[in-house]
Every structure is written in C-alpha cells, then in structure tokens.
Design a protein around this motif. Sequence first.
Motif, short mmCIF file in Angstrom:
data_model
loop_
_atom_site.label_atom_id
_atom_site.label_comp_id
_atom_site.label_asym_id
_atom_site.label_seq_id
_atom_site.Cartn_x
_atom_site.Cartn_y
_atom_site.Cartn_z
N HIS A 145 11.32 67.41 24.16
CA HIS A 145 10.06 67.73 25.19
C HIS A 145 9.51 66.24 25.54
O HIS A 145 9.09 65.89 26.71
CB HIS A 145 9.38 68.82 24.77
CG HIS A 145 8.34 69.25 25.76
ND1 HIS A 145 8.70 70.28 26.80
CD2 HIS A 145 6.75 69.25 26.07
CE1 HIS A 145 7.44 70.41 27.48
NE2 HIS A 145 6.54 69.77 26.85
N TYR A 146 9.15 65.78 24.43
CA TYR A 146 8.17 64.44 24.27
C TYR A 146 8.90 63.17 25.19
O TYR A 146 8.70 62.62 26.04
CB TYR A 146 7.72 63.93 23.01
CG TYR A 146 6.97 62.65 22.81
CD1 TYR A 146 5.88 62.66 23.59
CD2 TYR A 146 7.58 61.54 22.74
CE1 TYR A 146 4.94 61.58 23.41
CE2 TYR A 146 6.90 60.38 22.79
CZ TYR A 146 5.76 60.37 23.19
OH TYR A 146 5.03 59.02 23.04
N TRP A 147 10.20 63.12 24.62
CA TRP A 147 10.89 61.93 25.02
C TRP A 147 11.66 62.25 26.55
O TRP A 147 11.80 61.30 27.24
CB TRP A 147 12.01 61.48 24.12
CG TRP A 147 11.66 60.94 22.73
CD1 TRP A 147 11.46 61.46 21.59
CD2 TRP A 147 10.91 59.68 22.71
NE1 TRP A 147 10.87 60.64 20.90
CE2 TRP A 147 10.36 59.50 21.51
CE3 TRP A 147 10.69 58.77 23.57
CZ2 TRP A 147 9.70 58.38 21.04
CZ3 TRP A 147 9.85 57.42 23.23
CH2 TRP A 147 9.41 57.39 22.17
N SER A 148 11.84 63.51 26.83
CA SER A 148 12.14 63.90 28.15
C SER A 148 11.02 63.59 29.04
O SER A 148 11.40 63.07 30.16
CB SER A 148 12.52 65.09 28.30
OG SER A 148 13.88 65.37 27.54
N ALA A 149 9.89 63.94 28.68
CA ALA A 149 8.71 63.68 29.45
C ALA A 149 8.48 62.10 29.88
O ALA A 149 8.22 61.57 30.94
CB ALA A 149 7.36 64.28 28.74
N ILE A 150 8.63 61.47 28.74
CA ILE A 150 8.63 59.98 28.93
C ILE A 150 9.50 59.38 29.71
O ILE A 150 9.09 58.58 30.60
CB ILE A 150 8.41 59.28 27.59
CG1 ILE A 150 7.19 59.72 26.39
CG2 ILE A 150 8.51 57.76 27.62
CD1 ILE A 150 5.87 59.51 27.05
N SER A 151 10.64 59.76 29.61
CA SER A 151 11.60 59.25 30.58
C SER A 151 11.43 59.76 31.86
O SER A 151 11.69 59.04 32.93
CB SER A 151 12.97 59.88 30.02
OG SER A 151 13.44 59.47 28.69
N VAL A 152 11.08 60.85 32.21
CA VAL A 152 10.69 61.44 33.61
C VAL A 152 9.46 60.64 34.25
O VAL A 152 9.59 60.22 35.43
CB VAL A 152 10.20 62.77 33.86
CG1 VAL A 152 9.49 63.13 34.83
CG2 VAL A 152 11.58 63.84 33.43
N LEU A 153 8.38 60.24 33.32
CA LEU A 153 7.36 59.39 33.88
C LEU A 153 7.93 58.07 34.17
O LEU A 153 7.55 57.41 35.15
CB LEU A 153 6.29 59.36 32.73
CG LEU A 153 5.47 60.73 32.53
CD1 LEU A 153 4.57 60.59 31.50
CD2 LEU A 153 4.97 61.05 33.90
N THR A 154 8.98 57.32 33.33
CA THR A 154 9.30 56.09 33.51
C THR A 154 10.33 56.21 34.90
O THR A 154 10.02 55.15 35.67
CB THR A 154 10.22 55.65 32.43
OG1 THR A 154 9.50 55.74 31.22
CG2 THR A 154 10.82 54.39 32.55
#
Length: 189
Positions: A145-154
Amino acid sequence: MQFNNHSSAYGWIAILIHWSMAIAIIGLAILGLWMVDLGYYSPWYQVAPFWHKSIGLLLIPLLLFRLYWRCRQPVPQPPKSHSDLERRLAHLTHRALYALLAVILTSGYLISTAKGEGISLFGWFEIPALISGLEQQADLAGQFHYWSAISVLTLTALHALGALKHHVYDRDTTLVRMLNPTISTHEDQ
C-alpha cells in the motif's frame, strides 16, 4: 454537451472521472501520510482512518468504471507534434497508474480486513472481510500500500509535469483538452 470521447477530444464523463480520481488520490495520500503519525489520544485517531477507508472504497467502483469507460470509448489521438517516445511514455505511465491504483485499493482492503472485520462505508453499510487471517496480512499489504502510493504520487507528478510541459513549452492542447471537451487535437495536427 459532449459526454462521450471522440477521436480528437475527451468527453465530460472522462474528464469528470479523471479529475475526481486525481483529487481523491492526492487527498487520500496526504491524509494517509498524516494519519500514520497520529497518537492514540488524538481526536483524529479514529476519524481519519474512517474517512480514508470510506473514500478509498468509493475509488474501487470508480476505477472499475474508469477502466470500463476507457475500453468502451475512443482514446483521443495525441497531437502529431508528440514524438514516438512521448506517446510510449504516456501510454506506459497510464497503464502503470491503473495497475498501481488497483494494488493500492486491494492492499488497503487487505490491511483493513486482516483481523476479519469488515469496513464501514461512511457508516451506511459494511463491506465484509472476504480475505483475512493470512500470515502477516496487514504488514505485507501495508508495505504494498505504502510503496504503491509513493509510486502513484511520483508518476502523478511526472504526469502533471508532462502536461504542463505540453501546455507551456510546446503550446499544444494536451492539458486543455482534459479541461474542456470542446478542445480538440485537430488544432495541433
């Protein structure tokens, strides 16, 4: 009023879905990053996750409808001034955003249902826990959840920068046609 897409412009439905999801995703990311540091005695300790989960649950059918709509509607052709590299990057970025959003929503569901409890949707009704009790379910889903969210924000930031580059530097209709369905790429061709 143009609701459907056509070969040179997005319709109001695609535009509304795009901006609704963009606002919700950015808002959920800000809320999610803020709420993980809340202390137990904070008045927001239970309220923030309640809103985060409820809005996240609403994004599931919205994402599914967006994918359905994209399959059923023509995708406007990019201006001819776009290079092959720009077209491929845009295509890959969109696909990655859809895939990562699916991972975020699925992992958020798995975090919330790890103990076998359902998720309240704004207090209206509860979404049941269909999958629970897996070994380290909440922890593993939390990492996804966290790393996918960071990737989506990027990717969202790159997507926005690309749109601004096309608007300011290239002076084409890439950004404007996601704001107004009467703008078409024919002006660029």
